[in-house]
Design a protein around this motif. Sequence first.
Motif, PDB file in Angstrom:
ATOM      1  N   ASP A  82     -17.530 -30.886   8.393  1.00  0.00           N
ATOM      2  CA  ASP A  82     -17.641 -29.454   8.652  1.00  0.00           C
ATOM      3  C   ASP A  82     -17.035 -28.602   7.537  1.00  0.00           C
ATOM      4  OD1 ASP A  82     -19.042 -29.494  11.122  1.00  0.00           O
ATOM      5  OD2 ASP A  82     -17.232 -30.236  12.078  1.00  0.00           O
ATOM      6  N   ILE A  83     -15.891 -29.027   7.025  1.00  0.00           N
ATOM      7  CA  ILE A  83     -15.235 -28.210   5.990  1.00  0.00           C
ATOM      8  C   ILE A  83     -16.095 -28.174   4.730  1.00  0.00           C
ATOM      9  CG2 ILE A  83     -13.052 -27.702   4.842  1.00  0.00           C
ATOM     10  CD1 ILE A  83     -11.841 -29.971   6.541  1.00  0.00           C
ATOM     11  N   GLY A  84     -16.706 -29.300   4.376  1.00  0.00           N
ATOM     12  CA  GLY A  84     -17.556 -29.347   3.193  1.00  0.00           C
ATOM     13  C   GLY A  84     -18.739 -28.402   3.331  1.00  0.00           C
ATOM     14  N   MET A  85     -19.374 -28.420   4.497  1.00  0.00           N
ATOM     15  CA  MET A  85     -20.550 -27.566   4.694  1.00  0.00           C
ATOM     16  C   MET A  85     -20.155 -26.094   4.747  1.00  0.00           C
ATOM     17  SD  MET A  85     -23.132 -29.734   7.088  1.00  0.00           S
ATOM     18  CE  MET A  85     -22.113 -30.085   8.501  1.00  0.00           C
ATOM     19  N   ILE A  86     -19.046 -25.819   5.411  1.00  0.00           N
ATOM     20  CA  ILE A  86     -18.584 -24.435   5.514  1.00  0.00           C
ATOM     21  C   ILE A  86     -18.221 -23.894   4.131  1.00  0.00           C
ATOM     22  CG2 ILE A  86     -16.574 -23.087   6.302  1.00  0.00           C
ATOM     23  CD1 ILE A  86     -17.018 -24.760   9.011  1.00  0.00           C
ATOM     24  N   MET A  87     -17.663 -24.748   3.287  1.00  0.00           N
ATOM     25  CA  MET A  87     -17.336 -24.302   1.932  1.00  0.00           C
ATOM     26  C   MET A  87     -18.583 -24.149   1.067  1.00  0.00           C
ATOM     27  SD  MET A  87     -14.398 -23.351   2.015  1.00  0.00           S
ATOM     28  CE  MET A  87     -14.282 -22.876   0.285  1.00  0.00           C
ATOM     29  N   ALA A  88     -19.628 -24.910   1.360  1.00  0.00           N
ATOM     30  CA  ALA A  88     -20.889 -24.732   0.634  1.00  0.00           C
ATOM     31  C   ALA A  88     -21.405 -23.310   0.882  1.00  0.00           C
ATOM     32  CB  ALA A  88     -21.910 -25.763   1.097  1.00  0.00           C
ATOM     33  N   ARG A  89     -21.351 -22.867   2.124  1.00  0.00           N
ATOM     34  CA  ARG A  89     -21.774 -21.500   2.457  1.00  0.00           C
ATOM     35  C   ARG A  89     -20.838 -20.476   1.825  1.00  0.00           C
ATOM     36  NH1 ARG A  89     -21.767 -19.849   8.720  1.00  0.00           N
ATOM     37  NH2 ARG A  89     -19.613 -20.527   8.481  1.00  0.00           N
ATOM     38  N   ARG A  90     -19.562 -20.738   1.937  1.00  0.00           N
ATOM     39  CA  ARG A  90     -18.567 -19.782   1.451  1.00  0.00           C
ATOM     40  C   ARG A  90     -18.710 -19.543  -0.050  1.00  0.00           C
ATOM     41  NH1 ARG A  90     -16.720 -15.779   1.686  1.00  0.00           N
ATOM     42  NH2 ARG A  90     -14.547 -15.224   1.383  1.00  0.00           N
ATOM     43  N   LEU A  91     -18.869 -20.634  -0.812  1.00  0.00           N
ATOM     44  CA  LEU A  91     -19.034 -20.518  -2.267  1.00  0.00           C
ATOM     45  C   LEU A  91     -20.303 -19.744  -2.591  1.00  0.00           C
ATOM     46  CD1 LEU A  91     -18.023 -24.125  -3.350  1.00  0.00           C
ATOM     47  CD2 LEU A  91     -16.977 -22.047  -4.247  1.00  0.00           C
ATOM     48  N   THR A  92     -21.376 -20.037  -1.852  1.00  0.00           N
ATOM     49  CA  THR A  92     -22.649 -19.356  -2.093  1.00  0.00           C
ATOM     50  C   THR A  92     -22.518 -17.856  -1.836  1.00  0.00           C
ATOM     51  OG1 THR A  92     -23.723 -21.368  -1.324  1.00  0.00           O
ATOM     52  CG2 THR A  92     -25.118 -19.430  -1.555  1.00  0.00           C
ATOM     53  N   LEU A  93     -21.886 -17.488  -0.729  1.00  0.00           N
ATOM     54  CA  LEU A  93     -21.702 -16.072  -0.418  1.00  0.00           C
ATOM     55  C   LEU A  93     -20.897 -15.373  -1.512  1.00  0.00           C
ATOM     56  CD1 LEU A  93     -20.883 -16.078   3.420  1.00  0.00           C
ATOM     57  CD2 LEU A  93     -22.856 -14.997   2.335  1.00  0.00           C
ATOM     58  N   GLU A  94     -19.963 -16.084  -2.110  1.00  0.00           N
ATOM     59  CA  GLU A  94     -19.120 -15.480  -3.152  1.00  0.00           C
ATOM     60  C   GLU A  94     -19.753 -15.566  -4.536  1.00  0.00           C
ATOM     61  OE1 GLU A  94     -16.731 -13.527  -2.842  1.00  0.00           O
ATOM     62  OE2 GLU A  94     -16.019 -13.829  -0.800  1.00  0.00           O
ATOM     63  N   GLY A  95     -21.002 -15.994  -4.592  1.00  0.00           N
ATOM     64  CA  GLY A  95     -21.732 -15.924  -5.853  1.00  0.00           C
ATOM     65  C   GLY A  95     -21.801 -17.210  -6.655  1.00  0.00           C
ATOM     66  N   ALA A  96     -21.212 -18.283  -6.167  1.00  0.00           N
ATOM     67  CA  ALA A  96     -21.308 -19.554  -6.889  1.00  0.00           C
ATOM     68  C   ALA A  96     -22.587 -20.269  -6.482  1.00  0.00           C
ATOM     69  CB  ALA A  96     -20.094 -20.425  -6.584  1.00  0.00           C
ATOM     70  N   LYS A  97     -22.951 -21.282  -7.268  1.00  0.00           N
ATOM     71  CA  LYS A  97     -24.146 -22.061  -6.924  1.00  0.00           C
ATOM     72  C   LYS A  97     -23.678 -23.438  -6.461  1.00  0.00           C
ATOM     73  CE  LYS A  97     -28.733 -23.187  -7.799  1.00  0.00           C
ATOM     74  NZ  LYS A  97     -28.950 -23.884  -6.513  1.00  0.00           N
ATOM     75  N   VAL A  98     -24.121 -23.824  -5.271  1.00  0.00           N
ATOM     76  CA  VAL A  98     -23.816 -25.176  -4.803  1.00  0.00           C
ATOM     77  C   VAL A  98     -25.057 -26.029  -5.004  1.00  0.00           C
ATOM     78  CG1 VAL A  98     -23.097 -26.585  -2.838  1.00  0.00           C
ATOM     79  CG2 VAL A  98     -22.121 -24.309  -3.147  1.00  0.00           C
ATOM     80  N   GLU A  99     -24.950 -27.001  -5.904  1.00  0.00           N
ATOM     81  CA  GLU A  99     -26.112 -27.806  -6.274  1.00  0.00           C
ATOM     82  C   GLU A  99     -26.552 -28.711  -5.128  1.00  0.00           C
ATOM     83  OE1 GLU A  99     -27.901 -27.764  -9.031  1.00  0.00           O
ATOM     84  OE2 GLU A  99     -26.743 -26.235 -10.075  1.00  0.00           O
ATOM     85  N   ALA A 100     -25.585 -29.325  -4.478  1.00  0.00           N
ATOM     86  CA  ALA A 100     -25.927 -30.222  -3.368  1.00  0.00           C
ATOM     87  C   ALA A 100     -24.684 -30.614  -2.591  1.00  0.00           C
ATOM     88  CB  ALA A 100     -26.599 -31.493  -3.896  1.00  0.00           C
ATOM     89  N   VAL A 101     -24.896 -31.009  -1.336  1.00  0.00           N
ATOM     90  CA  VAL A 101     -23.852 -31.660  -0.557  1.00  0.00           C
ATOM     91  C   VAL A 101     -24.278 -33.126  -0.463  1.00  0.00           C
ATOM     92  CG1 VAL A 101     -22.719 -31.833   1.691  1.00  0.00           C
ATOM     93  CG2 VAL A 101     -23.236 -29.589   0.722  1.00  0.00           C
ATOM     94  N   VAL A 102     -23.404 -34.007  -0.926  1.00  0.00           N
ATOM     95  CA  VAL A 102     -23.735 -35.424  -1.058  1.00  0.00           C
ATOM     96  C   VAL A 102     -23.020 -36.212   0.033  1.00  0.00           C
ATOM     97  CG1 VAL A 102     -23.599 -37.393  -2.627  1.00  0.00           C
ATOM     98  CG2 VAL A 102     -23.933 -35.092  -3.559  1.00  0.00           C
TER      99      VAL A 102
END
Lengths: 120, 420
Positions: free
Chosen positions: B164-184
């Motif tokens: 859950d923390i990994g996925m939630i941080m994927a969203r959080r980074l995206t909202l703040e303008g970063a690009k998340v290439e993938a969750v592995v």
Amino acid sequence: MEKKELICIVCPKGCHLEITGNSDGLHVTGNGCKRGVIYAKKELTNPTRILTTTVKVKHGLSDRLPVVTDGEIPKESLMEAMRIINKLEIQAPVKSNQVLIRNLLESGVNLVASRDMAEL
Amino acid sequence: MLQYDVIVIGGGPAGLAAGIEAWKEGAKKVLLLERDRELGGILQQCIHNGFGLHHFGEQLTGPQYAQRFIDEFKKLGIAYKLNTMVLEVTENKEVHAVSKEGGYQIYHTKAVILAMGCRERPRGAIDIPGTRPAGIMTAGTAQRYINMEGYMPGRKAIILGSGDIGMIMARRLTLEGAKVEAVVEIMPFSSGLNRNIVQCLQDFDIPLLLNHTITEIKGKTRVEGVVVSEVDQDRQPIHETEVSYDCDTVLLSVGLIPENELSRDLGAGMDVHTKGPVVNQAMETTIDGVFACGNVLHVHDLVDFVTEESQRAGKNAARYVRDDTRKTGKEVHTRAGSGIGYIIPQSIDCEQIDEDIKLFMRPRAVFKHVKMVVTGDGEVLKSVKKQRMTPGEMENITVEKSLLSGKEYKLLSVDVFEEE
């Protein structure tokens, strides 16, 4: 409309919904409660989300204050909302649920603080 | 002498709920010790919503959920000390702590509640090959940087682990303008909640690569990229499936470990599966008068269940002090049978059951159309149908008091069976 599958995000249970449509409207199965039906219909017509993020806060215990929209906003306007929220800078003290932006993006939803933060 | 009835170690959701409940149950000399600068624990950095649906029937953010308990705790006037690190708990219930304000302190108490939470597995725990540049951190560290300290950990990230923390941080980074290439994710399924796959990954078109892992981290001073490989059924990388990604940040979300240095030093019996103390239905460890609750006991996926469990610990700690409640030794042990990873509590003191027993457990794999069967020494007591079970979601089953009282079972087992 053909059959569509969705995972309900209303609660942590994550029910697997199946939606079929006819002229009377949408028919939802697989939902554990009635909120699933409401979610499915909304998700297929006008998907909305609650937005949680942070804003800059001065003189507080932390440098960021967590904030949340007090209702759901359209999914496609999340990034636009972020651009507006990121410009905000507030001063401690702040009370939980204090309104920081009223009627965000004309959505009828307010941005509120999601915790107390005393002035340091 | 600093004498207390109940000392709670940890000021997160577990400690707060346990302290409040101990107070309400009549223990008036309660002290909570917290090593951080404020109460609320890790919930303060979990700014996303979805907390409290079970407990309050509404969606709250982590800080909002914490705030309710902090407000109640303070309103009751329960004593607490911040910036105070507990170093040792002894069997005769001395609690040793240090703080800048109080120096070295020794507290005497009748009961102790362990509520120290858990921490994340770091890179060293999973041995990822490659160099050791800056830009590799746990998802929780990134969460604290972004949500509390106001720092961005990077601009282009790969996340290892779909908890859950990994996925939630994927969203959080995206909202703040970063690009998340993938969750592995190395497993064939996500270890997080389904709703998070939807609202954190699918909403933002972030790929979830199941059966994949990071096989190399590149970069000298800063992360420059990673190599991701597909894995086979034995979770071994398959050659010639390597794909290179450019990125400057790697977040690890590869599991949580209960933080039990204090419990272990104290000599409490530990469960090899939960990595937490062994407890009975009162949440009492193998050491008399020492109780445990929350993520220090076993890692929960919902804070609501932490609250419920911690209230039980608090209530029983107060009873221990007030009524001199002692274990009778007439125990039935619980056993995680086929398909189940572990069960909490590990034992039930049959003489002291005062309410229905809720067993918490984690499935070992993804199951569809199964039944969970509770047996006492082989005799079927209860059976519950389940449409779906997954290791990412904790299961619970209530064993009614009437099913156990008057019986002298030695072993209570829960198994998962295919439905015929």
